[in-house]
Design an enzyme around this catalytic site. Structure first.
Site, mmCIF file in Angstrom:
data_model
loop_
_atom_site.group_PDB
_atom_site.id
_atom_site.type_symbol
_atom_site.label_atom_id
_atom_site.label_comp_id
_atom_site.label_asym_id
_atom_site.label_seq_id
_atom_site.Cartn_x
_atom_site.Cartn_y
_atom_site.Cartn_z
ATOM 1 C CB SER A 137 -0.934 0.010 1.214
ATOM 2 O OG SER A 137 -0.203 0.007 2.410
ATOM 3 C CG ASP A 186 4.517 0.194 6.035
ATOM 4 O OD1 ASP A 186 5.330 0.022 6.951
ATOM 5 O OD2 ASP A 186 3.568 -0.573 5.814
#
Ligand SMILES: Nc1ncnc2c1ncn2[C@@H]1O[C@H](COP(=O)(O)OP(=O)(O)O)[C@@H](O)[C@H]1O
Ligand SMILES: C[C@@](O)(CCOP(=O)(O)O)CC(=O)O
Ligand SMILES: [Mg+2]
Length: 372
Positions: A137, A186
């Site tokens: 993602s 992330d």
């Protein structure tokens, strides 16, 4: 002009979940990447092709302009209208809705700042498994943010420090749509690459990290980071006094691991004692992650199998399925590695040895269609 960019996935060594509560975490980029190819068009449409989700979709610029007009007044209203527009296509659910909403949000926010006139085709290819804990993602959000910012001339081809800061902050908005409440680790790794220590939005590149060989093992069990993070939040709210010391222990593991990395890179990197300590930390963190309810019987099975060969593993990312990693020590015999891989494969797991610490977001010259 066509724009082609790529961004890596990541592996979290220590600190998943606790990082959402402001604790430190250590992560490194992976040599598995996503690629975006943006082509300007003049058909008055914005089209996306997401082969990983078997999805092709397009929207009229005029519809998006109506939403863009609300942009500054009411972000909630913007999101509501985006979701309504996406859900007009009744075939879109779950990951497809998340991906389209993220794309439209970033498109409207970045390209709708002035007058929206950018009609374009976006193709996204990825070597990363989706929903497996390897940061697909974030890699998706970083590619999208970079390609759209370049299209609007808001960043330069050099991808300077300032440019990367902007990419990081827009990709965080993308992650928010996919995850609800991401820590930001992330998209930071996907933007900057290498290995980082991350805490409450602060990013510290880790120069002193020993060369680590890891085996990634995928359970093939799909899961959603958003759901797992929400489940942990629920436990945290109900069992606050129990969860707090567990998250603290995860934080201490990250801190001790970082100290050990510094020690290892300033001395004998292959010292067996250091690897034994790293392995002990991996086991402890896996048990803590089990305690907060984010392991899975298949992840536990990977840990049990690798343990038989003297190897140590933990889940990585949000857990609940997805991937684990196994630390491969310098003195590991190739035949032992082959045997463990064979047994894991026989149990239906997918194994891949990867390099960590690769480049962050990059401007590419080759169209990804040639690679995929
Ligand atoms: N290649 C891709 N194409 C389209 N959507 C993607 C892609 N990679 C990731 N996504 C989006 O990210 C979501 C998965 O994110 P997440 O649950 O956080 O798992 P991960 O661990 O892979 O980051 C998908 O549901 C999808 O919306
Ligand atoms: C669980 C968490 O720490 C990492 C999630 O990573 P992934 O989406 O499973 O790759 C959440 C976060 O940091 O936002
Ligand atoms: Mg994710």
């Amino acid at each position: 002009m066509d724009i082609i960019v790529s961004a890596p996935g990541k592996v979290i060594l220590h600190g998943e979940h606790s990082v959402v509560y402001g604790k430190p975490a250590i992560a490194a980029s992976l040599n598995l990447r996503s690629y975006i190819h943006l082509t300007p068009t003049n058909d008055g449409k914005v089209s996306v092709n997401l082969p990983s989700l078997h999805l092709k979709q397009s929207w009229e610029i005029t519809d998006l302009e109506k939403i863009a007009a609300l942009n500054n007044d009411s972000p909630d209203e913007v999101m509501k209208m985006i979701i309504e527009l996406v859900e007009k296509n009744s075939d879109l659910h779950g990951s497809k809705t998340q991906a389209c909403s993220t794309f439209l949000y970033l498109y409207i926010a970045i390209c709708g700042r002035n007058r929206m006139s950018s009609s374009m085709k976006i193709q996204l290819y990825s070597k990363l498994p989706i929903g497996a804990g390897l940061g697909s993602s974030a890699s998706f959000s970083v590619c999208l943010a970079t390609a759209l910012l370049l299209n609007q001339n808001m960043i330069s081809d050099e991808l300077t420090v300032e440019d990367r800061k902007l990419i990081e902050s827009w990709s965080f908005q993308g992650e928010r749509i996919i995850h609800g409440n991401p820590s930001g680790i992330d998209n930071a790794v996907a933007t900057y690459g290498g290995a980082i220590r991350f805490q409450s939005g602060e990013i510290l590149p880790l120069q002193n990290i020993p060369k680590l060989r890891i085996l990634l093992v995928s359970t093939g069990v799909p899961r959603s980071t958003k759901t797992l993070v929400a489940n942990v939040r629920d436990k945290y709210n109900r069992l606050h006094n129990i969860m707090t010391p567990v998250l603290e222990a995860m934080a201490s593991l990250t801190v001790e691991c970082e100290k050990l990395f510094v020690k290892m890179s300033s001395g004998d990197e292959s010292c067996t004692l250091n690897f034994t300590a790293l392995e002990e930390m991996i086991d402890m963190n896996q048990h803590l992650l089990q305690t907060i309810g984010v392991s899975h019987p298949e992840l536990d099975k990977i840990c049990d199998i690798t343990k038989k060969y003297g190897l140590h593993s933990k889940l990585t990312g949000a857990g609940g399925g997805g991937c684990a990693f196994t630390l491969l020590t310098p003195n590991l015999k190739e035949e032992t590695l082959n045997s463990v891989i064979q047994e894991l494969k026989a149990e239906g797991f997918h194994c891949f040895e990867t390099d960590v610490g690769t480049s962050g977001v990059l401007i590419e010259t080759e169209p990804p269609e040639k690679i995929f």
